[in-house]
Enzyme design. Structure first.
Site, PDB file in Angstrom:
ATOM      1  N   GLY A  96      64.998  11.364   0.455  1.00  0.00           N
ATOM      2  CA  GLY A  96      65.955  11.085  -0.611  1.00  0.00           C
ATOM      3  C   GLY A  96      66.649  12.371  -1.015  1.00  0.00           C
ATOM      4  O   GLY A  96      66.201  13.460  -0.651  1.00  0.00           O
ATOM      5  N   CYS A 123      59.874  13.692   4.380  1.00  0.00           N
ATOM      6  CA  CYS A 123      60.826  14.571   3.710  1.00  0.00           C
ATOM      7  C   CYS A 123      60.653  14.524   2.185  1.00  0.00           C
ATOM      8  O   CYS A 123      59.606  14.910   1.691  1.00  0.00           O
ATOM      9  CB  CYS A 123      62.232  14.199   4.172  1.00  0.00           C
ATOM     10  SG  CYS A 123      63.389  15.488   3.841  1.00  0.00           S
ATOM     11  N   TYR A 124      61.617  13.970   1.431  1.00  0.00           N
ATOM     12  CA  TYR A 124      61.447  13.952  -0.027  1.00  0.00           C
ATOM     13  C   TYR A 124      60.169  13.195  -0.411  1.00  0.00           C
ATOM     14  O   TYR A 124      59.458  13.595  -1.341  1.00  0.00           O
ATOM     15  CB  TYR A 124      62.667  13.307  -0.709  1.00  0.00           C
ATOM     16  CG  TYR A 124      62.493  13.186  -2.211  1.00  0.00           C
ATOM     17  CD1 TYR A 124      62.552  14.306  -3.024  1.00  0.00           C
ATOM     18  CD2 TYR A 124      62.220  11.951  -2.800  1.00  0.00           C
ATOM     19  CE1 TYR A 124      62.358  14.208  -4.397  1.00  0.00           C
ATOM     20  CE2 TYR A 124      62.027  11.840  -4.174  1.00  0.00           C
ATOM     21  CZ  TYR A 124      62.098  12.973  -4.968  1.00  0.00           C
ATOM     22  OH  TYR A 124      61.902  12.870  -6.325  1.00  0.00           O
ATOM     23  N   HIS A 210      61.741  14.055  10.198  1.00  0.00           N
ATOM     24  CA  HIS A 210      62.117  12.633  10.187  1.00  0.00           C
ATOM     25  C   HIS A 210      61.683  11.943  11.483  1.00  0.00           C
ATOM     26  O   HIS A 210      62.382  12.050  12.503  1.00  0.00           O
ATOM     27  CB  HIS A 210      63.636  12.496  10.032  1.00  0.00           C
ATOM     28  CG  HIS A 210      64.108  12.815   8.651  1.00  0.00           C
ATOM     29  ND1 HIS A 210      64.148  11.882   7.640  1.00  0.00           N
ATOM     30  CD2 HIS A 210      64.536  13.971   8.101  1.00  0.00           C
ATOM     31  CE1 HIS A 210      64.598  12.439   6.528  1.00  0.00           C
ATOM     32  NE2 HIS A 210      64.831  13.713   6.786  1.00  0.00           N
ATOM     33  N   GLU A 212      61.820   8.881  12.040  1.00  0.00           N
ATOM     34  CA  GLU A 212      62.551   7.619  12.210  1.00  0.00           C
ATOM     35  C   GLU A 212      63.852   7.759  12.980  1.00  0.00           C
ATOM     36  O   GLU A 212      64.459   6.768  13.361  1.00  0.00           O
ATOM     37  CB  GLU A 212      62.811   6.971  10.835  1.00  0.00           C
ATOM     38  CG  GLU A 212      63.827   7.676   9.946  1.00  0.00           C
ATOM     39  CD  GLU A 212      63.255   8.838   9.128  1.00  0.00           C
ATOM     40  OE1 GLU A 212      62.311   9.491   9.602  1.00  0.00           O
ATOM     41  OE2 GLU A 212      63.781   9.097   8.032  1.00  0.00           O
ATOM     42  N   ASP A 268      74.521 -15.806  13.629  1.00  0.00           N
ATOM     43  CA  ASP A 268      73.803 -15.868  12.353  1.00  0.00           C
ATOM     44  C   ASP A 268      73.801 -17.278  11.770  1.00  0.00           C
ATOM     45  O   ASP A 268      72.758 -17.791  11.352  1.00  0.00           O
ATOM     46  CB  ASP A 268      74.415 -14.903  11.322  1.00  0.00           C
ATOM     47  CG  ASP A 268      74.465 -13.476  11.843  1.00  0.00           C
ATOM     48  OD1 ASP A 268      73.743 -13.190  12.825  1.00  0.00           O
ATOM     49  OD2 ASP A 268      75.221 -12.666  11.291  1.00  0.00           O
ATOM     50  N   LYS A 411      69.781  -7.707  12.953  1.00  0.00           N
ATOM     51  CA  LYS A 411      70.551  -8.509  13.905  1.00  0.00           C
ATOM     52  C   LYS A 411      69.781  -8.798  15.203  1.00  0.00           C
ATOM     53  O   LYS A 411      69.775  -9.923  15.694  1.00  0.00           O
ATOM     54  CB  LYS A 411      71.841  -7.759  14.228  1.00  0.00           C
ATOM     55  CG  LYS A 411      72.809  -8.546  15.080  1.00  0.00           C
ATOM     56  CD  LYS A 411      73.562  -9.519  14.242  1.00  0.00           C
ATOM     57  CE  LYS A 411      74.611 -10.279  15.023  1.00  0.00           C
ATOM     58  NZ  LYS A 411      75.467 -11.055  14.126  1.00  0.00           N
TER      59      LYS A 411
END
Ligand code: XMP
Length: 555
Positions: A96, A123-124, A210, A212, A268, A411
């Protein structure tokens, strides 16, 4: 709704979404995710991501879902009462923009530590853990952004199981860990961060990098280690489990009520309708409006799938005349969009009124839309603006409750669910098609003649792209009727005909796109066929502009 003037998806260089989709693409070849184990419905396990506002939060959720573990992203101040029903098995604290020593910054609520569940800070999120548990953070003397090599201090940390002793990671932080809290060990370091990973024996870890993002190539393994080895998850998040759970939920929510759903032909709404249909059968009526702006054979294909194959109640409205009437003389792209949107709502309301009492509207809202509109994400760039197919405003006007079974799916998960439901692959892998349809692929006024020309040209483009096996690979490929005419020569005669532009692009998310380097012979075939087979067209051009600065559609 954000960006009310325009239905276009805004251009942004927001790294988040491109990285997120990058992950999906670039993961091939990495360590395989273990096969999911079926678990009785109701025993879902969840990893809860506490969102401190990082641009990467959605990527964390994505990574965890790819481990077949259900995951939800919640604002940092979400109370325990909302978390408990999710059956949390661990927490991830996201990054963040804040700095822990500033006043009024978001911190972890007490339950994060009191429940004795594993926690992984990023991180944060890491700085929050270190700060709250008694360590010390300082503004880093050397800010670390970009690539770094992480060196492990220990070989038996479960988070790094089966990883080498050093590997590249992606750093993006200013503050640094100066001192770990009591009972924490330094587990890894980089050249600029003596404490790059810290953890204790209770399964609380803090990562300064990170895992991710795609730039940390072993990130997937770290997430797998966290969910399986640290949190003890079983990995039961599968499309089949999702289908079973959703059907039960919809049955409960709807009871004997009546539901309507607008079909667009896209994936969708197709998956939404099919799920609801499996739950409540004929108490669902789908409304499929042909706005006269669809591609060749599209209405027939949609009807065939839903009426003949899936045996759903479909109320089909051919609104071509009214839409065309409404578009007469309209040349401004946004006026076109609004005209089509308003007409759509009118037709939809008229159709719904014929059905008598209706209680619910089923909509194909996806998780990224939900996250984007949640309060934790107010600082983020706005992304998807749904068009009129997302029949905004209708639920309140018609006093309908919403059913949104895909609300927590990404998706690609929707596609997997669609396949699990037995929907045809053609529909699942259909390239995106804009709500206003061919109207925004005709520059200038939309007329019957121009629509016919564009349909014929588009048919050829689609055909050839499919024959070349490029349909799935390309994000979109289509024809555009440019409003100008030019001089040509046909036989011995001078001609004055339309120009067709071919547009084929590669993209991960439609926010940025690159024109596709299609083979010359394919371009030649499309051009030859279009000028020979489509009356009134004497010139074909290939659009070699990327987005930005161009947009994908011409209008
Ligand atoms: P642009 O042209 O803005 O398109 O680069 C980005 C993506 O959005 C689609 N698009 C739309 N979709 N209603 C839609 O449902 C619209 O008004 C609209 N305008 C653009 C476009 O096809 C591409 O995938």
């Amino acid at each position: 709704m954000k960006n009310e003037q325009s239905h276009r998806i805004p251009t942004t260089d927001d790294i988040e979404v491109s990285t997120y989709l990058g992950i999906a693409k670039e993961l091939h070849g990495e360590q395989a995710t273990p096969e999911p184990k079926p678990l009785p419905p109701g025993e879902r396990e969840t990893i809860v991501v506490i969102d401190f506002g990082s641009q990467y939060s959605m990527l964390i959720a994505r990574q965890i879902r790819e481990c077949h573990v259900y995951c939800e992203l919640v604002p940092w101040d979400t109370p325990w009462e909302k978390i408990a029903p999710l059956n949390p098995r661990g927490f991830v604290l996201s990054g963040g923009p804040a700095s822990v020593y500033n006043p009024d910054v978001p911190l972890a609520l007490p339950y994060i530590y009191d429940k004795h569940l594993p926690v992984m800070g990023i991180c944060y999120g890491t700085q929050v853990i270190i700060h709250q548990l008694g360590g010390q953070i300082s503004p880093g003397e050397k800010h670390e952004y970009g690539h770094a090599i992480l060196y492990l201090n220990t070989e038996d940390c479960p988070l790094f199981a089966s990883l080498p002793t050093s590997f590249p990671v992606w750093m993006s932080h200013g503050d640094q860990i100066l001192e770990t809290p009591p009972d924490f060990k330094t587990l890894a370091y980089t050249d600029n961060s003596p404490i790059a990973v810290a953890g204790n024996d209770e399964g609380i870890f803090g990562l300064q990098f990170h895992p991710e993002v795609v730039h940390t190539p072993v990130g997937k393994t770290i997430f797998q280690n966290f969910v399986y080895k640290v949190c003890g998850c079983q990995g039961n998040w599968t499309p089949a489990n999702f289908v079973t759970e959703s059907i039960e939920k919809i049955k409960k929510q709807v009871g004997k009520g009546k539901v309507i759903c607008a079909l667009s032909g896209g994936v969708d709404s197709a998956v939404t309708a099919t799920l609801v249909h499996q739950a409540i059968g004929n108490n669902l009526t789908c409304i499929f409006i042909n706005n006269g702006l669809l591609r060749r054979q599209e209405p027939e294909r949609v009807l065939n799938t839903f009426l003949s194959n899936l045996k759903m109640n479909v109320s089909y409205v051919d609104g071509s005349e009214r839409f065309l009437e409404r578009l007469k003389g309209v040349t401004n792209p946004e006026t076109k969009r609004h005209a089509i949107g308003e007409e759509f709502i009118k037709v939809f309301e008229e159709e719904a009124a014929k059905l008598g009492k209706v209680n619910f509207l089923a909509q194909g809202t996806l998780y990224p839309d939900v996250i984007e509109s949640s309060s934790a994400s107010e600082t983020k760039a706005s992304v998807t603006i749904k068009t009129h197919h997302n029949v905004g405003g209708l639920p309140a006007r018609m006093k309908l409750s919403l059913i949104e079974p895909l609300r927590y799916l990404f998706k690609d998960e929707v596609r997997e669910v669609g396949l699990a439901l037995g929907l045809p692959e053609d529909m699942i892998w259909r390239q995106p098609f804009p709500g206003p349809g061919l109207a925004i692929r005709i520059v200038g006024e939309v007329t019957r003649e121009r629509l016919e020309i564009l349909r014929a040209a588009d048919w050829i483009v689609m055909n050839e792209i499919k024959k070349a096996n490029l349909y799935r690979q390309l994000w979109q490929s289509f024809a555009v009727l440019i409003g100008i005419k030019s001089v040509g020569v046909t036989g011995d005669y001078r001609s004055y005909g339309y120009t067709i532009a071919i547009r084929a692009i590669n993209s991960n998310d439609a926010m940025t796109a690159e024109w596709a380097h299609l083979p010359y012979d394919l371009l030649a075939r499309m051009s030859d066929r279009i000028v020979n087979e489509v009356p009134n067209v004497n010139r074909v051009v290939y659009d070699i502009t990327s987005k930005p600065p161009a947009t994908i559609e011409w209008e």
